[in-house]
Design a protein around this motif. Structure first.
Motif, mmCIF file in Angstrom:
data_model
loop_
_atom_site.group_PDB
_atom_site.id
_atom_site.type_symbol
_atom_site.label_atom_id
_atom_site.label_comp_id
_atom_site.label_asym_id
_atom_site.label_seq_id
_atom_site.Cartn_x
_atom_site.Cartn_y
_atom_site.Cartn_z
ATOM 1 N N PRO A 19 0.817 -1.215 0.000
ATOM 2 C CA PRO A 19 0.000 0.000 0.000
ATOM 3 C C PRO A 19 0.852 1.266 0.000
ATOM 4 N N ARG A 20 0.317 2.295 -0.585
ATOM 5 C CA ARG A 20 0.993 3.594 -0.563
ATOM 6 C C ARG A 20 0.809 4.221 0.807
ATOM 7 N N GLN A 21 1.877 4.709 1.407
ATOM 8 C CA GLN A 21 1.850 5.283 2.742
ATOM 9 C C GLN A 21 1.906 6.805 2.662
ATOM 10 N N VAL A 22 1.053 7.430 3.486
ATOM 11 C CA VAL A 22 1.055 8.886 3.580
ATOM 12 C C VAL A 22 1.342 9.264 5.018
ATOM 13 N N LEU A 23 2.449 9.938 5.265
ATOM 14 C CA LEU A 23 2.818 10.373 6.609
ATOM 15 C C LEU A 23 2.234 11.758 6.848
ATOM 16 N N VAL A 24 1.300 11.823 7.828
ATOM 17 C CA VAL A 24 0.589 13.071 8.106
ATOM 18 C C VAL A 24 1.146 13.689 9.381
ATOM 19 N N ARG A 25 1.672 14.894 9.255
ATOM 20 C CA ARG A 25 2.174 15.603 10.434
ATOM 21 C C ARG A 25 1.062 16.520 10.961
ATOM 22 N N ASN A 26 0.219 15.907 11.820
ATOM 23 C CA ASN A 26 -0.888 16.645 12.432
ATOM 24 C C ASN A 26 -0.993 16.186 13.882
ATOM 25 N N ARG A 27 -0.820 17.141 14.793
ATOM 26 C CA ARG A 27 -0.759 16.767 16.213
ATOM 27 C C ARG A 27 -2.055 16.129 16.700
ATOM 28 N N ARG A 28 -3.191 16.711 16.330
ATOM 29 C CA ARG A 28 -4.449 16.174 16.811
ATOM 30 C C ARG A 28 -4.678 14.736 16.334
ATOM 31 N N VAL A 29 -4.442 14.505 15.066
ATOM 32 C CA VAL A 29 -4.613 13.156 14.530
ATOM 33 C C VAL A 29 -3.600 12.194 15.149
ATOM 34 N N GLY A 30 -2.377 12.661 15.324
ATOM 35 C CA GLY A 30 -1.349 11.811 15.926
ATOM 36 C C GLY A 30 -1.691 11.426 17.352
ATOM 37 N N VAL A 31 -2.205 12.389 18.132
ATOM 38 C CA VAL A 31 -2.580 12.104 19.520
ATOM 39 C C VAL A 31 -3.739 11.112 19.564
ATOM 40 N N VAL A 32 -4.762 11.324 18.696
ATOM 41 C CA VAL A 32 -5.897 10.405 18.655
ATOM 42 C C VAL A 32 -5.439 8.991 18.321
ATOM 43 N N CYS A 33 -4.548 8.881 17.345
ATOM 44 C CA CYS A 33 -4.045 7.562 16.935
ATOM 45 C C CYS A 33 -3.331 6.864 18.079
ATOM 46 N N ARG A 34 -2.433 7.588 18.766
ATOM 47 C CA ARG A 34 -1.666 6.972 19.850
ATOM 48 C C ARG A 34 -2.555 6.619 21.046
ATOM 49 N N LEU A 35 -3.567 7.449 21.338
ATOM 50 C CA LEU A 35 -4.473 7.141 22.445
ATOM 51 C C LEU A 35 -5.270 5.873 22.165
ATOM 52 N N ILE A 36 -5.740 5.752 20.919
ATOM 53 C CA ILE A 36 -6.485 4.536 20.568
ATOM 54 C C ILE A 36 -5.585 3.313 20.647
ATOM 55 N N GLN A 37 -4.374 3.429 20.141
ATOM 56 C CA GLN A 37 -3.436 2.304 20.210
ATOM 57 C C GLN A 37 -3.091 1.953 21.654
ATOM 58 N N LEU A 38 -2.959 2.984 22.499
ATOM 59 C CA LEU A 38 -2.671 2.742 23.918
ATOM 60 C C LEU A 38 -3.849 2.031 24.581
ATOM 61 N N GLY A 39 -5.084 2.443 24.228
ATOM 62 C CA GLY A 39 -6.259 1.772 24.782
ATOM 63 C C GLY A 39 -6.344 0.323 24.347
ATOM 64 N N VAL A 40 -6.044 0.064 23.082
ATOM 65 C CA VAL A 40 -6.051 -1.313 22.586
ATOM 66 C C VAL A 40 -4.992 -2.140 23.291
ATOM 67 N N LEU A 41 -3.811 -1.569 23.471
ATOM 68 C CA LEU A 41 -2.731 -2.272 24.162
ATOM 69 C C LEU A 41 -3.112 -2.582 25.602
ATOM 70 N N ALA A 42 -3.743 -1.609 26.282
ATOM 71 C CA ALA A 42 -4.189 -1.833 27.656
ATOM 72 C C ALA A 42 -5.236 -2.939 27.712
#
Length: 394
Positions: A19-42
């Protein structure tokens, strides 16, 4: 046609798509992504592995229960003294996992088959016409003969006479001494999946201690000998109340074992529950309370068959075995890890929705994420035909 098939097969076996990857430098989206991943990990670590123990396989046990009551009771009814032992007050006597301990009774002696008047309020009558010969009534004691007895104003019936009168239940209960009876429970369980067999006579319960111990939830939780009064108390009942009219109590033997540890740590826990009746005794209008049954002892006297009828009020005890053993297994472990990795995809889906439909620059992000073409013919020099992986940074 042949070359097209050959090229298609060659492309299928010797090409790899990514797949083609698009790296998005957006703080809000980045924080949402990491919070969801942290919740899944927990969730994976806390719930799946620690709480649910998703890395272990489980098995339930095949069990057997043997029980034995001990104790002697004494009654003195109208000067008739009697000593009651185990053979008199335990039903059935085989030592099953479900049995009844008699605590009160109504006895009717010397019954023989004959004709006698019904009890008051059972089959009242004013004339013979009210007593249909050959008929029965659900609350009656026998077959009506068609005669209305003037002295009692009840129908005459063919039955065992004299008829039992169970209107007045002895209070206090006749066998209050049952409170000090003892119950010995012997239980063995086998977990066939793991090849483990355990008995409630665990390490530390030997021939000496078993003759001296008495179960106590705090001081002696593994002792398999129980005082009947303690069983009633731990189930939430008052002994005098349940002894008068009877009731039912469940003794639950819980085998919850983690076989990743030493097997000697696999020990039973005993719990007590009132199965029938109201432990709080707040409901005074119950239509049917307690537990009772009847049985008779037959004998011959002057060539006439007679019987002694007892209406028994008792405590029914049901011994219930619950079991669950766990042990590490690579298959459920990999399954849990795989499902957890799949759940991580939730973060990508949520962030894509935010990027493509909620942010002000959503059109810009759409153009970066998707590549549009108006022709089905691929230009080998075009960007889409390149074998290089592209990363667009915003």
């Amino acid at each position: 046609m042949k070359s097209q098939i050959s090229n298609a097969l060659s492309d299928f076996f010797f090409e790899y798509e990514t797949p083609r990857q698009v790296l998005v430098r957006n703080r809000r989206v980045g924080v949402v992504c990491r919070l969801i991943q942290l919740g899944v990990l927990a969730y994976i670590i806390g719930w799946v592995f620690i709480y649910e123990k998703g890395y272990q396989s489980t098995d339930t046990a095949i069990s057997s229960v043997f029980s034995k009551m001990k104790g002697v009771g004494y009654t003195n009814v109208s000067g008739n003294e009697m000593v009651w032992d185990v053979a008199d007050y335990v039903f059935p006597p085989q030592g099953d996992s479900s049995f009844v301990v008699m605590t009160n009774y109504i006895i009717t002696e010397g019954q023989k088959m004959g004709k006698c008047p019904e009890l008051q309020d059972k089959q009242n009558c004013n004339s013979d016409g009210d007593c249909e010969e050959g008929h029965f009534k659900r609350t009656g004691h026998g077959q009506m003969t068609g005669v209305c007895v003037n002295d009692t104003k009840t129908c005459e019936v063919l039955t065992w006479c004299p008829i039992e009168n169970d209107q007045n239940i002895p209070d206090p209960p006749l066998l209050m001494s049952a409170e000090n009876y003892t119950l010995f429970i012997k239980n063995s369980v086998t977990f066939p999946l793991f090849g483990v067999t355990r008995s409630n006579l665990v390490e530390g319960i030997d021939a000496v201690s078993i003759n001296e111990c008495l179960h106590d939830p705090k001081d002696s939780p593994l002792c398999p000998i129980f005082r009947l009064g303690d069983i009633v108390k731990l189930s939430g009942f008052n002994f005098k109340t349940i002894a008068k009219v009877g009731g039912a109590i469940g003794i639950v033997i819980d085998w919850t074992c983690n076989l990743d540890m030493d097997v000697k740590h696999c020990k039973p826990k005993y719990n007590f529950h009132g199965l029938y009746g109201n432990p709080d005794e707040t409901d005074k209008a119950r239509a049917s309370v307690g537990y009772n049954f009847r049985y008779a002892k037959y004998y011959m006297e002057d060539k006439v068959q007679k019987r002694t009828l007892l209406k028994v009020f008792g405590i029914r005890i049901d011994i219930i075995v619950q079991s669950l053993a766990r042990k590490f297994d690579i298959i459920p472990t990999l399954t849990a890890i795989g499902s957890g990795v799949g759940i991580f995809g939730v973060a990508t889906v949520v962030c894509d929705l935010v990027l493509l439909y909620l942010l002000p620059k959503r059109q810009f992000y759409k153009n970066m994420k998707f590549k549009y073409t108006d022709s089905h013919v691929q230009d080998p020099d075009s960007e889409a035909g390149s074998t290089e992986t592209e990363v667009s940074k915003v």
